[in-house]
Design an enzyme around this catalytic site. Structure first.
Site, PDB file in Angstrom:
ATOM      1  N   LYS A   1      65.391   5.070 -19.647  1.00 42.30           N
ATOM      2  CA  LYS A   1      64.187   4.453 -20.212  1.00 42.30           C
ATOM      3  C   LYS A   1      62.913   5.132 -19.707  1.00 42.30           C
ATOM      4  O   LYS A   1      61.837   4.546 -19.729  1.00 42.30           O
ATOM      5  CB  LYS A   1      64.187   2.953 -19.897  1.00 42.30           C
ATOM      6  CG  LYS A   1      65.403   2.211 -20.486  1.00 42.30           C
ATOM      7  CD  LYS A   1      65.234   0.688 -20.410  1.00 42.30           C
ATOM      8  CE  LYS A   1      66.376  -0.038 -21.130  1.00 42.30           C
ATOM      9  NZ  LYS A   1      66.169  -1.499 -21.195  1.00 42.30           N
TER      10      LYS A   1
ATOM     11  N   ARG B   1      71.403  -5.637 -16.574  1.00 46.30           N
ATOM     12  CA  ARG B   1      71.949  -5.010 -17.785  1.00 46.30           C
ATOM     13  C   ARG B   1      73.420  -5.371 -17.945  1.00 46.30           C
ATOM     14  O   ARG B   1      73.919  -5.466 -19.066  1.00 46.30           O
ATOM     15  CB  ARG B   1      71.727  -3.496 -17.738  1.00 46.30           C
ATOM     16  CG  ARG B   1      70.240  -3.159 -17.821  1.00 46.30           C
ATOM     17  CD  ARG B   1      69.977  -1.672 -17.822  1.00 46.30           C
ATOM     18  NE  ARG B   1      68.539  -1.400 -17.668  1.00 46.30           N
ATOM     19  CZ  ARG B   1      68.026  -0.201 -17.423  1.00 46.30           C
ATOM     20  NH1 ARG B   1      68.836   0.842 -17.313  1.00 46.30           N
ATOM     21  NH2 ARG B   1      66.727  -0.043 -17.301  1.00 46.30           N
TER      22      ARG B   1
ATOM     23  N   GLU C   1      47.473   1.490 -16.898  1.00 49.14           N
ATOM     24  CA  GLU C   1      48.125   0.393 -17.626  1.00 49.14           C
ATOM     25  C   GLU C   1      47.333  -0.905 -17.456  1.00 49.14           C
ATOM     26  O   GLU C   1      47.205  -1.694 -18.388  1.00 49.14           O
ATOM     27  CB  GLU C   1      49.560   0.199 -17.121  1.00 49.14           C
ATOM     28  CG  GLU C   1      50.511   1.356 -17.425  1.00 49.14           C
ATOM     29  CD  GLU C   1      50.959   1.395 -18.893  1.00 49.14           C
ATOM     30  OE1 GLU C   1      50.579   0.491 -19.662  1.00 49.14           O
ATOM     31  OE2 GLU C   1      51.669   2.349 -19.259  1.00 49.14           O
TER      32      GLU C   1
ATOM     33  N   LYS D   1      55.745  -1.645 -15.177  1.00 46.38           N
ATOM     34  CA  LYS D   1      57.201  -1.792 -15.123  1.00 46.38           C
ATOM     35  C   LYS D   1      57.796  -0.410 -14.929  1.00 46.38           C
ATOM     36  O   LYS D   1      57.582   0.497 -15.737  1.00 46.38           O
ATOM     37  CB  LYS D   1      57.731  -2.409 -16.412  1.00 46.38           C
ATOM     38  CG  LYS D   1      59.265  -2.514 -16.432  1.00 46.38           C
ATOM     39  CD  LYS D   1      59.767  -3.277 -17.629  1.00 46.38           C
ATOM     40  CE  LYS D   1      61.290  -3.332 -17.640  1.00 46.38           C
ATOM     41  NZ  LYS D   1      61.788  -4.089 -18.789  1.00 46.38           N
TER      42      LYS D   1
ATOM     43  N   TYR E   1      65.418 -15.036  -9.502  1.00 42.61           N
ATOM     44  CA  TYR E   1      66.686 -15.741  -9.717  1.00 42.61           C
ATOM     45  C   TYR E   1      66.944 -16.748  -8.594  1.00 42.61           C
ATOM     46  O   TYR E   1      67.862 -17.543  -8.677  1.00 42.61           O
ATOM     47  CB  TYR E   1      67.830 -14.726  -9.834  1.00 42.61           C
ATOM     48  CG  TYR E   1      67.566 -13.726 -10.947  1.00 42.61           C
ATOM     49  CD1 TYR E   1      67.791 -14.081 -12.269  1.00 42.61           C
ATOM     50  CD2 TYR E   1      67.034 -12.465 -10.680  1.00 42.61           C
ATOM     51  CE1 TYR E   1      67.497 -13.211 -13.306  1.00 42.61           C
ATOM     52  CE2 TYR E   1      66.744 -11.577 -11.703  1.00 42.61           C
ATOM     53  CZ  TYR E   1      66.975 -11.952 -13.013  1.00 42.61           C
ATOM     54  OH  TYR E   1      66.667 -11.097 -14.034  1.00 42.61           O
TER      55      TYR E   1
ATOM     56  N   LYS F   1      56.853  -4.943 -11.697  1.00 40.24           N
ATOM     57  CA  LYS F   1      58.313  -5.044 -11.654  1.00 40.24           C
ATOM     58  C   LYS F   1      58.910  -3.699 -11.321  1.00 40.24           C
ATOM     59  O   LYS F   1      58.496  -2.715 -11.915  1.00 40.24           O
ATOM     60  CB  LYS F   1      58.781  -5.484 -13.041  1.00 40.24           C
ATOM     61  CG  LYS F   1      60.254  -5.567 -13.244  1.00 40.24           C
ATOM     62  CD  LYS F   1      60.532  -6.032 -14.642  1.00 40.24           C
ATOM     63  CE  LYS F   1      62.018  -6.042 -14.898  1.00 40.24           C
ATOM     64  NZ  LYS F   1      62.323  -6.450 -16.243  1.00 40.24           N
TER      65      LYS F   1
ATOM     66  N   SER G   1      66.959  -8.270 -10.604  1.00 41.96           N
ATOM     67  CA  SER G   1      68.367  -8.560 -10.349  1.00 41.96           C
ATOM     68  C   SER G   1      68.911  -7.814  -9.125  1.00 41.96           C
ATOM     69  O   SER G   1      69.620  -8.402  -8.317  1.00 41.96           O
ATOM     70  CB  SER G   1      69.192  -8.235 -11.594  1.00 41.96           C
ATOM     71  OG  SER G   1      68.968  -6.899 -12.010  1.00 41.96           O
TER      72      SER G   1
END
Ligand code: PBG
Length: 435
Positions: free
Chosen positions: A325, A313, A341, A303, A421, A356, A382
């Site tokens: 982040k 957000r 990872e 991610k 979505y 992502k 998004s």
């Protein structure tokens, strides 16, 4: 006589009357209309009860020379040998090129890849990747309200009332074969805290909603998000120390409690999206200790600290109160790091590995696909969704085609499932339903 038939597995709740096939299930609609059954709906309907769809070409009446003369095979052969060859349509004339076309000897090519792309039937036969509603997971925003509130930055998306709008949306998705969802809660500010304890309130919005959904739709596959950001007064995925450091192991402790609360409510797949170190193994241990051996973990393995999350957000009002982040999400410039990872998540017992964002990170999806035998998920986030919506609204692109192409490309790169979505809209297209 059955000249040709095709069997497609379709989800049990696809409305048979609306089934239409196009390239995305490997069958071009033009083929169906031109060469095969002009009215597939009758056989489609009959067979839907068995959860499969059969289209028979034989429904089209053959109008050729069927008159029988009563000759035996030997007599027919003898006639041809004697020079009495029966008539058949002539060889079609060579189609004319426009005047001015250069006259030339053809290139001496031993391979012409265009041969396999020549007709819709050939293209359908050689299509390497398919896209089905069963591959899609529908992310849904929920809140405590009764109304569905539109999300400005994500046209067509709403914060759904958990008791009303949500149930309608889920049922619409199931009607077109999308039977997997992931829940994202908009939590009231008054319930947010620095340690995000509301995340494991067993009567909180998410566990309550899971119980309601499982009551109404027992076979629905429910994914949950495991991270503190919707519950954190700091808007971070973990607990923030005084000096701004995100505390890893203390956060993992909270995430384990959150995952167990979700599993208790009936979640099928818990999905840590927080990017803390060691959380997959810790969550696996916590779930097993509580008797949730059957609950899967979909780890957000790679991610990235991406600007494509902006609209999300806004939807959850979960922007970090300060900073970014970047100490936990990955640097978008990094490729090899995704392998580190991957091996950690595999060793810790993840069931599904997620990449992502999606489209800008196709190379990472392919990297994970080639380096792990686990199922791979891609998250079309998004910002990706909103760009396609905006381009479509401005008539700069064909929204529906770009949507389906982007999803197909994520599959081609190696994703088994896609969080998007567009799940409902795409499901409708794939089933031949119009909006
Ligand atoms: C947070 C979370 C985020 C998304 C899913 N889970 C946002 C973030 O990391 O800031 C983003 C999804 C999207 O943009 O569609 N745990």
């Amino acid at each position: 006589m059955v000249a040709a038939s095709i069997v497609l597995i379709s989800p049990c709740n696809v409305k048979s009357s609306s089934v239409k096939f196009d390239g995305y299930v490997g069958l071009k609609q033009t083929v169906l209309v031109n060469s095969w059954s002009p009215k597939p709906s009758s056989s489609v309907q009959q067979n839907c009860r068995r959860n499969s769809v059969v289209i028979r070409a034989s429904e089209t009446q053959f109008n050729g020379p069927v008159k029988k003369l009563g000759l035996s095979d030997a007599e027919c052969e003898a006639a041809v040998v004697a020079g009495n060859v029966p008539e058949a349509p002539p060889v079609p004339p060579k189609p004319a090129a426009p005047s001015g076309t250069p006259v030339m000897t053809s290139l001496p090519l031993s391979r012409r890849p265009r041969r396999n792309r020549r007709t819709p039937a050939l293209r359908a036969a050689f299509q390497e990747t398919t896209l089905s509603p069963a591959n899609l997971v529908y992310p849904l925003f929920i809140h405590e309200g009764e109304e569905d509130t539109p999300i400005g930055a994500m046209p067509g998306c709403y914060r759904l009332g958990w008791r009303h709008g949500l149930l309608e949306e889920v049922s619409k998705a199931r009607d077109v074969g999308v039977n997997s969802i992931v829940l994202f809660p908009k939590v009231p500010d008054a319930l947010k805290s620095p340690t995000g304890d509301e995340a494991f309130n067993e009567n909180g919005l998410v566990p309550r909603t899971i119980r309601l959904l499982k009551d109404k739709f027992p076979d629905l596959v429910i994914y949950t998000d495991v991270a503190l950001d919707p519950y954190s007064s700091d808007g971070h995925d973990g607990i923030v120390r005084e000096d701004g450091v995100i505390m890893n192991d203390e956060t993992v402790h909270q995430l384990c409690k959150q995952a167990v609360a979700q599993a208790k409510a009936g979640a099928d797949v818990v999905s840590p999206s927080d990017m803390m170190d060691g959380r997959v193994g810790a969550i696996r241990t916590a779930l097993d200790a509580e008797g949730f051996q059957h609950v899967s973990i979909m780890s957000y393995t790679a991610k990235y600290a991406s600007s494509f999350y902006g609209p999300f957000r806004e939807a959850l009002d979960s922007n970090p109160r300060f900073g970014d982040k970047k100490t936990y999400q990955m640097n978008p410039a990094n490729y090899r790091e995704a392998l580190i990872e991957t091996s950690e998540d595999e060793a810790e017992g993840a069931d599904i590995l997620l990449v992502k964002p999606g489209l800008p990170y196709l190379d990472i999806i392919r990297l994970l696909r080639d380096n792990s035998s686990l199922p791979i998920a891609a998250y079309q986030v998004s910002g990706e969704y909103s760009m396609i919506k905006a381009g479509g609204a401005l008539k700069m692109i064909d929204e529906e085609r770009v949507m389906l192409e982007s999803l197909m490309c994520l599959r081609r790169a190696g994703a088994d499932i896609i969080l998007t979505y567009f799940a409902l809209q795409a499901g409708r297209c794939l089933c031949g339903e119009k909006r």
